[in-house]
Design an enzyme around this catalytic site. Structure first.
Site, PDB file in Angstrom:
ATOM      1  N   TYR A 117     -12.130  -2.979  -3.375  1.00 29.76           N
ATOM      2  CA  TYR A 117     -12.773  -3.136  -1.955  1.00 29.76           C
ATOM      3  C   TYR A 117     -14.232  -3.018  -2.242  1.00 29.76           C
ATOM      4  O   TYR A 117     -14.880  -2.488  -1.196  1.00 29.76           O
ATOM      5  CB  TYR A 117     -12.112  -1.874  -1.262  1.00 29.76           C
ATOM      6  CG  TYR A 117     -10.729  -2.332  -0.649  1.00 29.76           C
ATOM      7  CD1 TYR A 117     -10.479  -3.290   0.067  1.00 29.76           C
ATOM      8  CD2 TYR A 117      -9.803  -1.327  -0.746  1.00 29.76           C
ATOM      9  CE1 TYR A 117      -9.040  -3.555   0.600  1.00 29.76           C
ATOM     10  CE2 TYR A 117      -8.418  -1.271  -0.492  1.00 29.76           C
ATOM     11  CZ  TYR A 117      -8.246  -2.590   0.105  1.00 29.76           C
ATOM     12  OH  TYR A 117      -6.707  -2.776   0.665  1.00 29.76           O
ATOM     13  N   ASN A 138      -1.913  -0.227   7.382  1.00 32.35           N
ATOM     14  CA  ASN A 138      -1.489  -1.379   7.590  1.00 32.35           C
ATOM     15  C   ASN A 138      -0.753  -1.990   6.431  1.00 32.35           C
ATOM     16  O   ASN A 138      -0.355  -3.289   6.436  1.00 32.35           O
ATOM     17  CB  ASN A 138      -2.455  -2.509   8.158  1.00 32.35           C
ATOM     18  CG  ASN A 138      -3.627  -2.664   6.985  1.00 32.35           C
ATOM     19  OD1 ASN A 138      -3.510  -2.105   5.763  1.00 32.35           O
ATOM     20  ND2 ASN A 138      -4.494  -3.627   7.250  1.00 32.35           N
ATOM     21  N   GLU A 190      -8.887 -10.302  -8.259  1.00 38.03           N
ATOM     22  CA  GLU A 190      -8.026  -9.154  -8.148  1.00 38.03           C
ATOM     23  C   GLU A 190      -6.988  -9.366  -9.113  1.00 38.03           C
ATOM     24  O   GLU A 190      -6.503  -8.221  -9.759  1.00 38.03           O
ATOM     25  CB  GLU A 190      -7.471  -9.199  -6.698  1.00 38.03           C
ATOM     26  CG  GLU A 190      -8.454  -8.986  -5.474  1.00 38.03           C
ATOM     27  CD  GLU A 190      -8.044  -9.243  -4.212  1.00 38.03           C
ATOM     28  OE1 GLU A 190      -6.962  -9.756  -4.036  1.00 38.03           O
ATOM     29  OE2 GLU A 190      -9.029  -8.983  -3.399  1.00 38.03           O
ATOM     30  N   HIS A 221      -1.503  -5.451   1.534  1.00 38.07           N
ATOM     31  CA  HIS A 221      -2.849  -6.243   1.075  1.00 38.07           C
ATOM     32  C   HIS A 221      -2.549  -7.632   0.686  1.00 38.07           C
ATOM     33  O   HIS A 221      -1.539  -7.850  -0.206  1.00 38.07           O
ATOM     34  CB  HIS A 221      -3.590  -5.675  -0.040  1.00 38.07           C
ATOM     35  CG  HIS A 221      -4.478  -6.422  -0.452  1.00 38.07           C
ATOM     36  ND1 HIS A 221      -5.951  -6.595  -0.082  1.00 38.07           N
ATOM     37  CD2 HIS A 221      -4.734  -7.350  -1.724  1.00 38.07           C
ATOM     38  CE1 HIS A 221      -6.695  -7.348  -0.892  1.00 38.07           C
ATOM     39  NE2 HIS A 221      -5.791  -7.970  -1.949  1.00 38.07           N
ATOM     40  N   LYS A 234       0.800  -1.091   0.030  1.00 36.04           N
ATOM     41  CA  LYS A 234      -0.117  -0.060   0.060  1.00 36.04           C
ATOM     42  C   LYS A 234       0.811   1.338  -0.011  1.00 36.04           C
ATOM     43  O   LYS A 234       1.971   1.090   0.507  1.00 36.04           O
ATOM     44  CB  LYS A 234      -0.849  -0.085   1.061  1.00 36.04           C
ATOM     45  CG  LYS A 234      -1.939  -1.007   1.143  1.00 36.04           C
ATOM     46  CD  LYS A 234      -2.665  -1.268   2.391  1.00 36.04           C
ATOM     47  CE  LYS A 234      -3.848  -2.295   2.351  1.00 36.04           C
ATOM     48  NZ  LYS A 234      -4.760  -2.304   3.681  1.00 36.04           N
TER      49      LYS A 234
END
Ligand code: GDP
Ligand code: MG
Length: 151
Positions: free
Chosen positions: A49, A112, A126, A115, A9
């Site tokens: 998402y 965080n 994805e 992913h 990320k």
């Protein structure tokens, strides 16, 4: 062989953790099949998402994910979806064991750093979304394969 979509990320990229995260998957014995530094559109992130659309943190999540470049990757190997999630740790970094990526490098759920696909079906969805031109897995290096797998 199973494939999973792992994404570093924007915070992970900006904090210089790309090499560290790649290193862990390489050292485990998984094979890198695709890698791209990208600036995703909000539309792509909302699609990625889509299951979280009703959540109160959704808008903040999209802002965070669009705040800088991400590194999208496809990793290949035995049970890589489940093991990849274990290597990442829990969604909440504070609940993540030391030795996991989130447990070693971050604190907050909204920062965080990485992913990982949560099922084989999600991984397929994805990978098709992030690598629409397809993924070519390099031909197997048989001597290397034999050092990592029994057969
Ligand atoms: P993951 O599969 O472990 O990444 O977790 P989810 O699919 O449930 O959520 C996707 C991402 O949304 C997480 O990695 C977090 O970055 C973010 N997220 C999930 N739950 C929360 C929350 O309660 N608050 C905030 N701010 N972000 C969240
Ligand atoms: Mg998820």
């Amino acid at each position: 062989m199973e494939q999973t979509y792992i994404m570093i990320k924007p915070d992970g990229v900006a904090r210089g953790l790309v090499g560290e995260i790649i290193k862990r998957f390489e050292q485990r014995g998984y094979q890198l099949a695709a890698l791209e530094l990208m600036n995703p559109t909000k539309q792509l992130l909302e699609e990625h998402y889509q299951d979280l659309k009703g959540k109160g943190f959704f808008a903040g999540l999209i802002e965070y994910m669009a705040s800088g470049p991400v590194v999208g990757m496809v990793w290949v190997g035995k049970d890589v979806v489940k093991v990849g999630r274990k290597m990442l740790g829990e969604t909440n970094p504070l609940a993540s064991a030391a030795g996991t990526i989130r447990g070693d490098f971050c604190i907050e759920v909204g920062r965080n750093i990485c992913h990982g696909s949560d099922s084989v079906e999600s991984a397929q969805r994805e990978i098709a979304m992030w690598f629409p031109r397809g993924v070519k897995v390099a031909s197997r290096n048989t001597s290397l394969h034999a050092l990592i797998y029994e057969n």
